[in-house]
Design an enzyme around this catalytic site. Sequence first.
Site, PDB file in Angstrom:
ATOM      1  N   ASN A 151      10.925  43.205  15.897  1.00 18.04           N
ATOM      2  CA  ASN A 151      10.232  43.151  17.188  1.00 18.04           C
ATOM      3  C   ASN A 151      11.234  42.634  18.224  1.00 18.04           C
ATOM      4  O   ASN A 151      11.562  41.446  18.225  1.00 18.04           O
ATOM      5  CB  ASN A 151       9.026  42.201  17.058  1.00 18.04           C
ATOM      6  CG  ASN A 151       8.365  41.892  18.386  1.00 18.04           C
ATOM      7  OD1 ASN A 151       8.632  42.553  19.395  1.00 18.04           O
ATOM      8  ND2 ASN A 151       7.513  40.884  18.386  1.00 18.04           N
ATOM      9  N   LYS A 167      10.843  42.353  21.340  1.00 13.83           N
ATOM     10  CA  LYS A 167      10.182  41.699  22.493  1.00 13.83           C
ATOM     11  C   LYS A 167      10.769  42.263  23.797  1.00 13.83           C
ATOM     12  O   LYS A 167      11.176  43.421  23.819  1.00 13.83           O
ATOM     13  CB  LYS A 167      10.307  40.178  22.381  1.00 13.83           C
ATOM     14  CG  LYS A 167       9.866  39.680  20.992  1.00 13.83           C
ATOM     15  CD  LYS A 167       9.690  38.211  20.890  1.00 13.83           C
ATOM     16  CE  LYS A 167       9.206  37.879  19.478  1.00 13.83           C
ATOM     17  NZ  LYS A 167       8.944  36.468  19.282  1.00 13.83           N
ATOM     18  N   HIS A 202       0.021  40.298  18.951  1.00 11.13           N
ATOM     19  CA  HIS A 202       1.081  39.308  18.777  1.00 11.13           C
ATOM     20  C   HIS A 202       0.667  38.024  19.500  1.00 11.13           C
ATOM     21  O   HIS A 202       0.028  38.089  20.558  1.00 11.13           O
ATOM     22  CB  HIS A 202       2.405  39.849  19.337  1.00 11.13           C
ATOM     23  CG  HIS A 202       3.562  38.958  18.991  1.00 11.13           C
ATOM     24  ND1 HIS A 202       3.815  37.798  19.670  1.00 11.13           N
ATOM     25  CD2 HIS A 202       4.501  39.042  18.020  1.00 11.13           C
ATOM     26  CE1 HIS A 202       4.874  37.201  19.129  1.00 11.13           C
ATOM     27  NE2 HIS A 202       5.303  37.946  18.127  1.00 11.13           N
ATOM     28  N   GLU A 248       2.171  36.113  21.381  1.00 12.65           N
ATOM     29  CA  GLU A 248       2.610  36.054  22.793  1.00 12.65           C
ATOM     30  C   GLU A 248       1.655  36.846  23.685  1.00 12.65           C
ATOM     31  O   GLU A 248       1.445  36.503  24.848  1.00 12.65           O
ATOM     32  CB  GLU A 248       4.064  36.553  22.900  1.00 12.65           C
ATOM     33  CG  GLU A 248       5.034  35.511  22.343  1.00 12.65           C
ATOM     34  CD  GLU A 248       6.307  36.068  21.749  1.00 12.65           C
ATOM     35  OE1 GLU A 248       6.663  37.231  22.033  1.00 12.65           O
ATOM     36  OE2 GLU A 248       6.965  35.325  20.984  1.00 12.65           O
ATOM     37  N   GLU A 273       1.751  35.436  11.226  1.00 17.19           N
ATOM     38  CA  GLU A 273       2.790  34.754  11.988  1.00 17.19           C
ATOM     39  C   GLU A 273       2.265  33.401  12.482  1.00 17.19           C
ATOM     40  O   GLU A 273       1.559  33.345  13.502  1.00 17.19           O
ATOM     41  CB  GLU A 273       3.205  35.599  13.194  1.00 17.19           C
ATOM     42  CG  GLU A 273       3.785  36.944  12.816  1.00 17.19           C
ATOM     43  CD  GLU A 273       4.724  37.470  13.888  1.00 17.19           C
ATOM     44  OE1 GLU A 273       5.891  37.700  13.571  1.00 17.19           O
ATOM     45  OE2 GLU A 273       4.293  37.624  15.039  1.00 17.19           O
ATOM     46  N   GLY A 316      10.110  31.864  16.795  1.00  9.90           N
ATOM     47  CA  GLY A 316      11.209  31.530  17.701  1.00  9.90           C
ATOM     48  C   GLY A 316      11.632  30.068  17.668  1.00  9.90           C
ATOM     49  O   GLY A 316      12.396  29.626  18.521  1.00  9.90           O
ATOM     50  N   SER A 329      10.575  33.123  12.496  1.00 12.68           N
ATOM     51  CA  SER A 329      11.892  32.568  12.139  1.00 12.68           C
ATOM     52  C   SER A 329      12.457  33.098  10.823  1.00 12.68           C
ATOM     53  O   SER A 329      13.121  32.372  10.078  1.00 12.68           O
ATOM     54  CB  SER A 329      11.849  31.042  12.127  1.00 12.68           C
ATOM     55  OG  SER A 329      11.554  30.549  13.428  1.00 12.68           O
TER      56      SER A 329
HETATM   57  P1  PGA Z   1      11.079  35.227  15.481  1.00  6.74           P
HETATM   58  O1  PGA Z   1       9.839  36.064  16.048  1.00  6.74           O
HETATM   59  O2  PGA Z   1      11.570  35.949  14.248  1.00  6.74           O
HETATM   60  O3  PGA Z   1      12.083  35.218  16.587  1.00  6.74           O
HETATM   61  O4  PGA Z   1      10.568  33.860  15.138  1.00  6.74           O
HETATM   62  C1  PGA Z   1       8.907  36.659  15.196  1.00  6.74           C
HETATM   63  C2  PGA Z   1       7.874  37.415  15.982  1.00  6.74           C
HETATM   64  O5  PGA Z   1       7.474  36.938  17.060  1.00  6.74           O
HETATM   65  O6  PGA Z   1       7.432  38.496  15.562  1.00  6.74           O
END
Ligand code: PGA
Length: 253
Positions: free
Chosen positions: A14, A16, A100, A102, A170, A176, A215
């Site tokens: 992803n 983003k 997601h 976010e 997640e 992140g 992560s």
């Molecule tokens: P990350 O993000 O691997 O940077 O922690 C995962 C995600 O948001 O799908």
Amino acid sequence: MTEGTTIKPLVAGNWKMNGTTAMVREPRLLAGMMRDVKTKCDILVCPPATLIRRVKGVLKGSRIRVGGQDCHAAASGAHTGDISAEMLKDSGATHVIVGHSERRTNHKETDATVAAKAKAAHRAGIIAIICIGETLDERKGDKTLSVLTSQIKGSIPEGAMASNTVVAYEPVWAIGTGLTPTTAEVAEAHTHIRTELNKAMGEEGGKTRILYGGSVKPSNATELMSAANVNGALVGGASLKAADFIGIIKAYM
Ligand code: PGA
């Protein structure tokens, strides 16, 4: 055999809101690296919608698929700035991420919104990757499993099948941040999700992929992917560089 172990894993990236045309170099590199790698998983990259067609172009002849990061519930209409699942499919996407954290946080998306978007993906003939996961407060309050139950009940639309639906667990606090749950915590959450999917989807629930996200890096992928009922990874930061992403894909060699 443990339930879910016959499922072909999926490693999905992803990006983003990262990437302009120069970034297309990375999937091109990845496709080259993949020629020498015999991995047992499916691979997907989800660039910003502006790059789907270009990324698809450089992946011609490779088995890496391309997906979108969000879609609107409607097929078309007066929704300035939005993109429908049909449009994603038309530009070459085979999958779309919905719900997601976010999007749930920044765009106030509810479980009902997420279910409608997943339904839109199914209508368009693409696979919905439905994200769920608890916040840090919810984990500290011992609410992780009940939050997952209610997100599954609310976010998985009727008619969801293993062939058109992927669930991504997640934990919001792991996205992140460099923090990850222990392997035992991942196994507990994924096994709970499997049980709930069995209730929600019947037999299809036992065949549905459950990805872990938050992560994931080359250094922890093998460990995280070894947990019960983990059928792949949803990768943010470490999917931006082919050299890192291939390290995660190699957890499935
Ligand atoms: P990350 O993000 O691997 O940077 O922690 C995962 C995600 O948001 O799908």
